[in-house]
Design a protein around this motif. Structure first.
Motif, mmCIF file in Angstrom:
data_model
loop_
_atom_site.group_PDB
_atom_site.id
_atom_site.type_symbol
_atom_site.label_atom_id
_atom_site.label_comp_id
_atom_site.label_asym_id
_atom_site.label_seq_id
_atom_site.Cartn_x
_atom_site.Cartn_y
_atom_site.Cartn_z
ATOM 1 N N ALA A 2 -14.639 -20.978 81.946
ATOM 2 C CA ALA A 2 -14.548 -21.450 80.570
ATOM 3 C C ALA A 2 -13.165 -22.011 80.252
ATOM 4 O O ALA A 2 -12.166 -21.574 80.812
ATOM 5 C CB ALA A 2 -14.861 -20.306 79.618
ATOM 6 N N LYS A 3 -13.138 -23.004 79.362
ATOM 7 C CA LYS A 3 -11.864 -23.522 78.865
ATOM 8 C C LYS A 3 -11.408 -22.589 77.744
ATOM 9 O O LYS A 3 -12.187 -22.218 76.873
ATOM 10 C CB LYS A 3 -12.057 -24.936 78.341
ATOM 11 C CG LYS A 3 -10.777 -25.534 77.787
ATOM 12 C CD LYS A 3 -10.965 -27.021 77.556
ATOM 13 C CE LYS A 3 -9.836 -27.642 76.796
ATOM 14 N NZ LYS A 3 -8.505 -27.418 77.265
ATOM 15 N N ILE A 4 -10.141 -22.229 77.809
ATOM 16 C CA ILE A 4 -9.635 -21.313 76.789
ATOM 17 C C ILE A 4 -8.503 -21.960 76.005
ATOM 18 O O ILE A 4 -7.881 -22.910 76.467
ATOM 19 C CB ILE A 4 -9.147 -19.979 77.396
ATOM 20 C CG1 ILE A 4 -8.001 -20.215 78.384
ATOM 21 C CG2 ILE A 4 -10.290 -19.206 78.007
ATOM 22 C CD1 ILE A 4 -7.284 -18.961 78.795
ATOM 23 N N THR A 5 -8.297 -21.410 74.826
ATOM 24 C CA THR A 5 -7.195 -21.850 73.981
ATOM 25 C C THR A 5 -6.307 -20.646 73.687
ATOM 26 O O THR A 5 -6.708 -19.490 73.904
ATOM 27 C CB THR A 5 -7.708 -22.409 72.645
ATOM 28 O OG1 THR A 5 -8.366 -21.354 71.924
ATOM 29 C CG2 THR A 5 -8.659 -23.583 72.850
ATOM 30 N N ARG A 6 -5.144 -20.930 73.195
ATOM 31 C CA ARG A 6 -4.217 -19.880 72.779
ATOM 32 C C ARG A 6 -4.889 -18.957 71.746
ATOM 33 O O ARG A 6 -4.791 -17.738 71.824
ATOM 34 C CB ARG A 6 -2.971 -20.545 72.205
ATOM 35 C CG ARG A 6 -1.907 -19.609 71.724
ATOM 36 C CD ARG A 6 -0.698 -20.419 71.217
ATOM 37 N NE ARG A 6 0.277 -19.576 70.606
ATOM 38 C CZ ARG A 6 1.278 -18.982 71.254
ATOM 39 N NH1 ARG A 6 1.429 -19.186 72.548
ATOM 40 N NH2 ARG A 6 2.134 -18.205 70.622
ATOM 41 N N GLU A 7 -5.598 -19.564 70.800
ATOM 42 C CA GLU A 7 -6.267 -18.792 69.744
ATOM 43 C C GLU A 7 -7.351 -17.874 70.309
ATOM 44 O O GLU A 7 -7.515 -16.741 69.860
ATOM 45 C CB GLU A 7 -6.854 -19.734 68.687
ATOM 46 C CG GLU A 7 -5.804 -20.463 67.853
ATOM 47 C CD GLU A 7 -5.072 -21.573 68.611
ATOM 48 O OE1 GLU A 7 -5.647 -22.168 69.566
ATOM 49 O OE2 GLU A 7 -3.899 -21.827 68.278
ATOM 50 N N LYS A 8 -8.097 -18.363 71.315
ATOM 51 C CA LYS A 8 -9.135 -17.527 71.945
ATOM 52 C C LYS A 8 -8.506 -16.321 72.656
ATOM 53 O O LYS A 8 -9.046 -15.217 72.614
ATOM 54 C CB LYS A 8 -9.944 -18.330 72.963
ATOM 55 C CG LYS A 8 -11.106 -19.066 72.403
ATOM 56 C CD LYS A 8 -11.895 -19.683 73.558
ATOM 57 C CE LYS A 8 -13.086 -20.442 73.071
ATOM 58 N NZ LYS A 8 -13.833 -21.068 74.169
ATOM 59 N N ILE A 9 -7.394 -16.579 73.312
ATOM 60 C CA ILE A 9 -6.714 -15.485 74.016
ATOM 61 C C ILE A 9 -6.244 -14.439 73.009
ATOM 62 O O ILE A 9 -6.456 -13.231 73.204
ATOM 63 C CB ILE A 9 -5.525 -16.023 74.846
ATOM 64 C CG1 ILE A 9 -6.018 -16.948 75.959
ATOM 65 C CG2 ILE A 9 -4.714 -14.864 75.432
ATOM 66 C CD1 ILE A 9 -4.916 -17.745 76.632
ATOM 67 N N LEU A 10 -5.624 -14.887 71.927
ATOM 68 C CA LEU A 10 -5.136 -13.953 70.902
ATOM 69 C C LEU A 10 -6.281 -13.155 70.295
ATOM 70 O O LEU A 10 -6.195 -11.933 70.149
ATOM 71 C CB LEU A 10 -4.371 -14.711 69.811
ATOM 72 C CG LEU A 10 -3.087 -15.409 70.234
ATOM 73 C CD1 LEU A 10 -2.496 -16.210 69.080
ATOM 74 C CD2 LEU A 10 -2.074 -14.427 70.770
ATOM 75 N N ALA A 11 -7.355 -13.843 69.944
ATOM 76 C CA ALA A 11 -8.509 -13.166 69.334
ATOM 77 C C ALA A 11 -9.141 -12.167 70.297
ATOM 78 O O ALA A 11 -9.523 -11.058 69.907
ATOM 79 C CB ALA A 11 -9.541 -14.196 68.875
ATOM 80 N N THR A 12 -9.242 -12.543 71.561
ATOM 81 C CA THR A 12 -9.830 -11.652 72.567
ATOM 82 C C THR A 12 -8.959 -10.424 72.780
ATOM 83 O O THR A 12 -9.465 -9.293 72.841
ATOM 84 C CB THR A 12 -10.032 -12.404 73.902
ATOM 85 O OG1 THR A 12 -10.907 -13.515 73.662
ATOM 86 C CG2 THR A 12 -10.619 -11.494 74.960
ATOM 87 N N ALA A 13 -7.653 -10.627 72.877
ATOM 88 C CA ALA A 13 -6.743 -9.488 73.057
ATOM 89 C C ALA A 13 -6.851 -8.525 71.879
ATOM 90 O O ALA A 13 -6.959 -7.311 72.071
ATOM 91 C CB ALA A 13 -5.309 -9.986 73.213
#
Length: 180
Positions: A2-13
């Motif tokens: 999957a392509k990820i974004t900074r926002e996705k990483i923050l939300a997932t964490a």
């Protein structure tokens, strides 16, 4: 993959921290949840410290700063009082209601003066706006907020639920209001 974004990483964490009910989430867990490699995460953050600072800073902005409405009535001093009281209570509620994220914020933001100053800049801007300071470096706003550190820094969190919390706030306010 999957392509990820900074926002996705923050939300997932943040979601993993909340789900696990502890701030100890690994990069492996985040990468696995996003179906990416560690390298993909490091394309957005230079190191783990930068990732955790960003997670804590985003949470702080959303949970504390963004939840405090800008007062619109009363004198500037009264508006500042009301905003500082709301800030103190937002921090107290974050401690009581979001202990995992509060712990992460304590570890990566509140214990790092450079990160803390960066996170608090939006609060300094609010204080400058209320008081019409027009201070490019926010020195007066930073000084005012620093005076209320007993209501904002985690070192003092064990006193935030004491019966004299409001009285202590008002006593401190009376000390600084003359110097505004």
């Amino acid at each position: 993959m999957a392509k990820i974004t900074r926002e996705k990483i923050l939300a997932t964490a943040e979601a993993l921290i909340t789900a696990n009910q502890q701030p100890a989430v690994t990069l492996d867990q985040i990468a696995q949840q996003l179906d990416v490699t560690h390298a993909a995460i490091y394309k957005h953050f230079t190191n783990k410290q930068a990732l955790w600072e960003a997670v804590a800073a985003a949470w702080f902005q959303r949970t504390i700063i963004d939840q405090i409405p800008l007062p619109t009535t009363g004198t500037p001093a009264e508006q500042l009082h009301d905003w500082l009281w709301a800030f103190a209570n937002a921090k107290k509620h974050a401690y009581n209601d979001h202990p995992q994220m509060f712990a992460l914020n304590t570890r990566y933001i509140d214990s790092n003066p450079t990160a803390l100053r960066a996170v608090l800049t939006s609060a300094y801007v609010v204080i400058d706006t209320i008081m019409s300071y027009q201070d490019a470096h926010h020195e007066r706003a930073e000084t005012i907020l620093s005076a209320f550190s007993v209501f904002a820094l985690p070192t003092f969190k064990d006193t935030w639920n004491d019966d004299d919390y409001a009285a202590r706030f008002e006593a401190l306010w009376q000390l600084i209001v003359r110097g505004l």
